[in-house]
Enzyme design. Structure first.
Site, PDB file in Angstrom:
ATOM      1  N   HIS A 119     108.503 -17.643  60.470  1.00 61.46           N
ATOM      2  CA  HIS A 119     108.167 -15.944  61.517  1.00 61.46           C
ATOM      3  C   HIS A 119     109.512 -15.374  61.074  1.00 61.46           C
ATOM      4  O   HIS A 119     109.854 -14.270  61.912  1.00 61.46           O
ATOM      5  CB  HIS A 119     108.615 -16.351  63.095  1.00 61.46           C
ATOM      6  CG  HIS A 119     106.910 -17.674  63.121  1.00 61.46           C
ATOM      7  ND1 HIS A 119     106.815 -18.283  64.090  1.00 61.46           N
ATOM      8  CD2 HIS A 119     105.739 -17.276  61.735  1.00 61.46           C
ATOM      9  CE1 HIS A 119     105.441 -18.817  63.681  1.00 61.46           C
ATOM     10  NE2 HIS A 119     104.421 -18.390  63.046  1.00 61.46           N
ATOM     11  N   GLY A 154     109.563 -30.745  66.519  1.00 64.05           N
ATOM     12  CA  GLY A 154     109.535 -29.578  68.146  1.00 64.05           C
ATOM     13  C   GLY A 154     108.603 -28.652  68.270  1.00 64.05           C
ATOM     14  O   GLY A 154     109.295 -27.745  68.033  1.00 64.05           O
TER      15      GLY A 154
END
Length: 358
Positions: free
Chosen positions: A137, A217
């Protein structure tokens, strides 16, 4: 910048499931699972680590979809959580543990690659080498040249988002001795932007040859990252998930640990009898050139033999889903009590690998 980053993204209605409850394994069960994960790390030859916002919360950067996540509170109309600026944030124990696995050669003849959905730059600040990392990203501190593709790391976050021109020019020297002077753009994706092809290609390749995919996570709600672990599963590799919330991949994984990432990595390295070196904190020199030469024509390593890694599902008193490797000599049990074991063999799971909506 951490909250500004979320606020700078375009309006987007489909942000996934928000505010799921967090789960915590009891201490003894967690230790047992960490011992199993440590053994898998020690015996794996190729490991791919997929990270999300959950590995950075210990640095003071909030996550997005947790009970107090940025988008969860936004949907409720509540006040946003306190947040550390990206510049002030420091790598967590998990960042350093990952860097130690990739760069310090904790185990010989082992290849470790990291795929991150985070833009906070903490992987690079921990000392992780760029050629061991794919940032799907983008990176809030990174600019890329539209002409030559060179990347430059800045000492502060770039001022734009959505791969827009930043106003800076490339200072790379070309073969003819002249400056490139191509226009630089940020690398941060907005919701509808396509993933960078080189990072995506590398990530899919690494997942397709790994014998262990370690997920840390992330709720795996954003595609295509959320489907990448299937590539490891298809060749018989193991999937281990560390996340406080349940994920869509839990039922397909071999091991699920509900705990904070720092707690898990601390216990795993203790089981490995290896210390975590946290001494590095890479500075951010202005305009640092991150150019990395990648061999686009390397032959892929041979796939893992499926016959030695046919994964069966095992339930212990309907408690924890664990794994059995058919053809092996042991069954890894993570429940509190061995009790009666029920086996459920699952066929390979197909996933829509072409769904690249960010």
């Amino acid at each position: 910048m951490s909250l500004n980053y979320a606020a700078s993204l375009s309006k987007y209605a489909h942000k996934g499931v928000l505010g799921l409850s967090e789960n915590f394994d009891d201490v003894e069960k967690l230790k047992e699972k960490c011992n199993i994960l440590a053994d898998w790390i020690k015996t794996s030859k190729r490991i791919v680590i997929l990270t999300g916002a959950g590995i950075s919360t210990a640095s003071g950067i909030p996550d997005f979809r947790g009970p107090n996540g940025v988008w969860t509170l936004e949907a409720k109309g509540s006040k946003q959580p306190n947040s550390v600026d990206f510049v002030e944030a420091k790598p967590t124990l998990t960042h350093y543990a990952i860097e130690n696995l990739t760069s310090k050669s904790v185990f010989k003849n082992q290849h470790v690659f990291v795929i991150s959905q985070n833009v906070d730059n903490l992987h690079l600040r921990s000392g992780l080498l760029k050629d061991k990392l794919a940032e799907l990203h983008g990176n809030a501190f990174l600019e890329r040249c539209l002409s030559c593709g060179r990347e430059f790391l800045r000492s502060s976050p770039v001022v734009t988002i959505g791969m827009k021109k930043t106003g800076n020019l490339c200072n790379n020297t070309k073969d003819n001795g002249r400056r490139c002077r191509g226009k630089l753009v940020d690398t941060i994706l907005d919701w509808e932007d396509s993933l960078p092809s080189d990072e995506l290609e590398e990530s899919e390749y690494q997942c397709s040859v790994a014998d262990l995919c370690l997920i840390l996570g992330t709720s795996l709600q954003i595609q295509p990252a959320g489907n990448m672990p299937f590539k490891t599963k298809r060749i018989g590799g193991r999937i281990a998930i560390v996340n406080l919330q349940k994920t869509r991949m839990d039922q397909h994984s071999n091991l699920v640990l509900h705990a904070k990432c720092d707690d898990v990595m601390g216990l795993v390295f203790k089981a490995l009898d290896v210390g975590i070196d946290r001494s590095a904190l890479v500075s951010l020199p202005e305009g640092r050139d991150l150019y990395v030469v990648k061999d686009k024509f390397r032959p892929p390593p041979p796939p893992l033999p499926r016959s030695s890694h046919v994964v069966k599902r095992v339930k212990v008193h309907n408690d924890e889903v664990v794994s059995k490797v058919e053809g092996g000599t042991d069954t890894e049990i993570c429940g509190q009590n061995p009790g009666t074991i029920k086996q459920e063999e699952h066929d390979d799971v197909t996933a829509n690998d072409n769904d690249q909506k960010n």
